[in-house]
Design a protein around this motif. Sequence first.
Motif, mmCIF file in Angstrom:
data_model
loop_
_atom_site.group_PDB
_atom_site.id
_atom_site.type_symbol
_atom_site.label_atom_id
_atom_site.label_comp_id
_atom_site.label_asym_id
_atom_site.label_seq_id
_atom_site.Cartn_x
_atom_site.Cartn_y
_atom_site.Cartn_z
ATOM 1 N N GLU A 515 0.842 -1.202 0.000
ATOM 2 C CA GLU A 515 0.000 0.000 0.000
ATOM 3 C C GLU A 515 0.870 1.242 0.000
ATOM 4 O OE1 GLU A 515 -3.397 1.182 2.488
ATOM 5 O OE2 GLU A 515 -3.352 -0.954 3.046
ATOM 6 N N LEU A 516 0.548 2.170 -0.871
ATOM 7 C CA LEU A 516 1.330 3.396 -0.944
ATOM 8 C C LEU A 516 0.558 4.536 -0.299
ATOM 9 C CD1 LEU A 516 2.541 3.175 -4.653
ATOM 10 C CD2 LEU A 516 3.584 2.195 -2.598
ATOM 11 N N ALA A 517 1.269 5.332 0.523
ATOM 12 C CA ALA A 517 0.638 6.521 1.090
ATOM 13 C C ALA A 517 0.569 7.609 0.028
ATOM 14 C CB ALA A 517 1.437 6.996 2.298
ATOM 15 N N HIS A 518 1.594 7.605 -0.837
ATOM 16 C CA HIS A 518 1.694 8.665 -1.830
ATOM 17 C C HIS A 518 2.716 8.227 -2.872
ATOM 18 C CE1 HIS A 518 2.104 12.655 -3.568
ATOM 19 N NE2 HIS A 518 3.411 12.542 -3.432
ATOM 20 N N ALA A 519 2.530 8.645 -4.112
ATOM 21 C CA ALA A 519 3.522 8.331 -5.141
ATOM 22 C C ALA A 519 3.952 9.609 -5.841
ATOM 23 C CB ALA A 519 2.945 7.352 -6.154
ATOM 24 N N SER A 520 5.250 9.895 -5.783
ATOM 25 C CA SER A 520 5.752 11.049 -6.536
ATOM 26 C C SER A 520 6.286 10.601 -7.894
ATOM 27 C CB SER A 520 6.854 11.756 -5.744
ATOM 28 O OG SER A 520 7.861 10.823 -5.402
ATOM 29 N N ALA A 521 6.609 9.307 -8.005
ATOM 30 C CA ALA A 521 7.100 8.782 -9.282
ATOM 31 C C ALA A 521 5.971 8.801 -10.310
ATOM 32 C CB ALA A 521 7.610 7.360 -9.087
ATOM 33 N N LYS A 522 6.380 8.746 -11.585
ATOM 34 C CA LYS A 522 5.427 8.892 -12.683
ATOM 35 C C LYS A 522 4.742 7.555 -12.983
ATOM 36 C CE LYS A 522 5.721 10.634 -17.430
ATOM 37 N NZ LYS A 522 6.078 9.504 -18.252
ATOM 38 N N GLU A 523 3.408 7.590 -13.079
ATOM 39 C CA GLU A 523 2.671 6.375 -13.462
ATOM 40 C C GLU A 523 3.010 6.051 -14.914
ATOM 41 O OE1 GLU A 523 0.342 4.527 -11.705
ATOM 42 O OE2 GLU A 523 0.031 5.786 -9.923
ATOM 43 N N MET A 524 3.327 4.789 -15.174
ATOM 44 C CA MET A 524 3.662 4.401 -16.546
ATOM 45 C C MET A 524 2.441 3.831 -17.248
ATOM 46 S SD MET A 524 7.280 2.464 -16.010
ATOM 47 C CE MET A 524 7.542 2.077 -17.742
ATOM 48 N N ASP A 525 2.491 3.877 -18.564
ATOM 49 C CA ASP A 525 1.474 3.197 -19.352
ATOM 50 C C ASP A 525 1.925 1.734 -19.443
ATOM 51 O OD1 ASP A 525 -0.505 2.458 -21.054
ATOM 52 O OD2 ASP A 525 0.440 3.317 -22.848
ATOM 53 N N ALA A 526 1.440 0.904 -18.522
ATOM 54 C CA ALA A 526 1.948 -0.466 -18.399
ATOM 55 C C ALA A 526 0.788 -1.410 -18.089
ATOM 56 C CB ALA A 526 2.988 -0.527 -17.283
ATOM 57 N N PRO A 527 0.961 -2.706 -18.344
ATOM 58 C CA PRO A 527 -0.134 -3.663 -18.114
ATOM 59 C C PRO A 527 -0.489 -3.859 -16.637
ATOM 60 C CG PRO A 527 1.857 -4.785 -18.872
ATOM 61 C CD PRO A 527 2.115 -3.335 -19.003
ATOM 62 N N VAL A 528 0.406 -3.487 -15.736
ATOM 63 C CA VAL A 528 0.093 -3.489 -14.300
ATOM 64 C C VAL A 528 0.577 -2.147 -13.752
ATOM 65 C CG1 VAL A 528 0.250 -5.991 -13.952
ATOM 66 C CG2 VAL A 528 2.317 -4.592 -13.787
ATOM 67 N N ARG A 529 0.171 -1.813 -12.533
ATOM 68 C CA ARG A 529 0.584 -0.509 -12.014
ATOM 69 C C ARG A 529 2.105 -0.447 -11.894
ATOM 70 N NH1 ARG A 529 -0.631 2.835 -6.419
ATOM 71 N NH2 ARG A 529 -0.125 4.849 -7.354
ATOM 72 N N ALA A 530 2.694 0.552 -12.516
ATOM 73 C CA ALA A 530 4.147 0.700 -12.518
ATOM 74 C C ALA A 530 4.487 2.172 -12.411
ATOM 75 C CB ALA A 530 4.737 0.111 -13.796
ATOM 76 N N LEU A 531 5.463 2.491 -11.538
ATOM 77 C CA LEU A 531 5.851 3.877 -11.290
ATOM 78 C C LEU A 531 7.303 4.052 -11.674
ATOM 79 C CD1 LEU A 531 4.235 3.639 -7.818
ATOM 80 C CD2 LEU A 531 3.432 5.247 -9.565
ATOM 81 N N ARG A 532 7.580 5.097 -12.447
ATOM 82 C CA ARG A 532 8.958 5.301 -12.899
ATOM 83 C C ARG A 532 9.571 6.497 -12.195
ATOM 84 N NH1 ARG A 532 11.328 4.260 -18.813
ATOM 85 N NH2 ARG A 532 13.503 4.616 -18.301
ATOM 86 N N ASN A 533 10.735 6.279 -11.603
ATOM 87 C CA ASN A 533 11.391 7.294 -10.784
ATOM 88 C C ASN A 533 12.824 7.482 -11.251
ATOM 89 O OD1 ASN A 533 11.513 9.070 -8.547
ATOM 90 N ND2 ASN A 533 12.569 7.492 -7.341
ATOM 91 N N ARG A 534 13.179 8.715 -11.622
ATOM 92 C CA ARG A 534 14.565 8.983 -12.020
ATOM 93 C C ARG A 534 15.457 8.945 -10.782
ATOM 94 N NH1 ARG A 534 15.882 8.727 -17.235
ATOM 95 N NH2 ARG A 534 17.800 9.703 -16.498
#
Length: 688
Positions: A515-534
């Motif tokens: 469970e995430l409280a918050h996501a600053s990483a970018k949501e990706m266009d992906a088949p499952v939830r995926a967050l991309r973080n530099r």
Amino acid sequence: MTVTGLQTPLLALLLLAVMAPLFATAEGSRQTPAEAFRRTTLMFLRPGMTDAEVEAYAEAFARSGITGVLIGGGRHHYLHDDLPFLDDYAKTAARVVEACRKRGIAVAEHHSVVLTTREDYAREHAAWIQRDFESGEPSVWPEYQTWAFCPNNLEFRELYWKIASGLVRRIGADALMSDDTVFHHGCSCAACARRWREETGGDIHEAYRQSRTPGSEAWRQWHAVRRKWFTDFRRWLLERQRAELPGTACLALSGNALSPWGGQTHGGAAEGSLDTADIAVWEVYNPADFYSWRRLSVEAAVMAEAARVRGVTALLLPYADTAQSRDVFDPEEEVFAWGVGQAHGLPFALGRVFLTGLTPEDAPRGYFVFERDRLSRWLAGGTEPHAEAAVLFSRASRDLDTAWEASHVAPAIGWAESLQDALVPWRAITEDTLDRGVPGGVRVVIAPNVFALSDAHLDALERFVRTGGILLATSRTAFFDGEGSSAFSARKLRLEALYGVSLREPGERISGPVELAHASAKEMDAPVRALRNRVGRGSVIYLPEEPGQQLFQDFQNEGKPFTDPRDLVLSAKLAQMVRVLAGECEVSLSLVPHSPALTAVRRAGSDLLIFYLNTAGADLPPGSEVPTPSRVDWKRTGASLHLRFAREPRRVRVVSLDFTESRTLDRPGKDVTLPAPRRFALIVAEMP
Ligand SMILES: [Zn+2]
């Protein structure tokens, strides 16, 4: 590179140079154990064989291109059962060694160290027998109906070494392979109780009772101690052999590096064998190999990597599929299993018929002759796996998984199976790989719920990302340390910075959605939830939920319904996602029309080696019965194989097991199209 990083490989090389024995061959040249056992067979040695029979065996081995033989079998396999008859065995074995040596073939004496079926002998040495915790009585190994001596009993060890070393000297063997020294029955014997008290403190019976709760500290300690005891015995054996039988090679039976079986039941984890031998003999036990190709191939990749990082060799030895069909088998399945080994850099050992191996009545093994005459020139200098995508297989997460394989191993296999099915070049890496950093050329590392990860290995992954790599981490990766203690509080800020999220307190669970409280990483266009973080020059892609279980096909067994529970759409989409992340590959592969195939890419100097094994016939309609014995269907799909190279190769050669498919293409351009090979082929691309 740090000073430590520089020293470790050098030290390892020096040790190898000092330690690895060299054999004299018939021609007087010297060869390493790996060279000596690159094409191996078992041999059932019948005491009293005539000289003509011995010659016939050696001649049959030579005709099949065999370079190494593991002798033994029958009553001799249980060495202690054979003691009254050992003289007869040794006389014949010495003649076999002589006949083989004339032909440049190395011989290993092979037997079980601890098993016996002799009730009188077991009773006579009752103090040495492994004891059951519940009854306190000598316990019987259920699969074999044998008693087992305890490797912790020092008196037993000495007796074993006296017998084994005397036998090796007497028959003149080049190598010794000693099986089964695991703690299958507990063990609650006096030697184990004393050792536990001295090394760990406390009472072994109490420790055993507490260890029955999976995941508890007592459970973790219990299995860690058994893995240590197994490895200690093996190391003791290796050192005795180095000291007293110099110039002979040490072979160790091994389970596979992915199953928790060894590490969570009897202590005999694969690493314990790989750490204490020149050659580990990986016994592939029970599955219908052809129909189990997906998992088998992934296991082979992991075994090969675990061996590679240690500078040792692992042989692939498929064993009797079932007791019922062990004397009946499809020869093409042997070809198939050999091909799996070749694709991943594992030499093959022939032993399918219960410890029998090749006999003079058998047809010569064409695949070995092909390997000797056609393949070896491309492989002889050594090969390395090559891929832009890597899957991290964690032995810590394997051994600490309270849900057997479900938390890490199965999802990790699932990811690899997805890439494999989509023909995306991939390689296996382990914690031991990370000790030297992520291998060069790898752009994406997938960490499938690697919940147990040491600080040093987390450092290695973070270094990889900061210098431009992509880490795809899922679920609870790195929430626990390498010993299985929660590291969440200590690492919370670091993991949040890496994953680009705020995490809620996850509790003690080792798997499941996070469970995430918050996501600053970018949501990706992906088949499952995926967050991309530099992160630094690279990035971390975080999947809060591990999808690998939906990608996982397990072993198939003979006579059982064929099952494939995978979500094939998800599998293809995730493989495509990794393909895009990895960018342009040295070589990209596709089949038109698409069908499953086992492909693997390796490198030898500047050559790219692309291995192809046809598995198109391995998918049965769901629920239909897997044949007994398992047999290969080299299904012809009429597909063509496309290879797209990043740079134009100078030449492409197809070296096929079916000779008429072989060809050489000079300056073929970046795009090469070939008919998909019928069975097995090596495609060599000579790169500029
Ligand atoms: Zn014991």
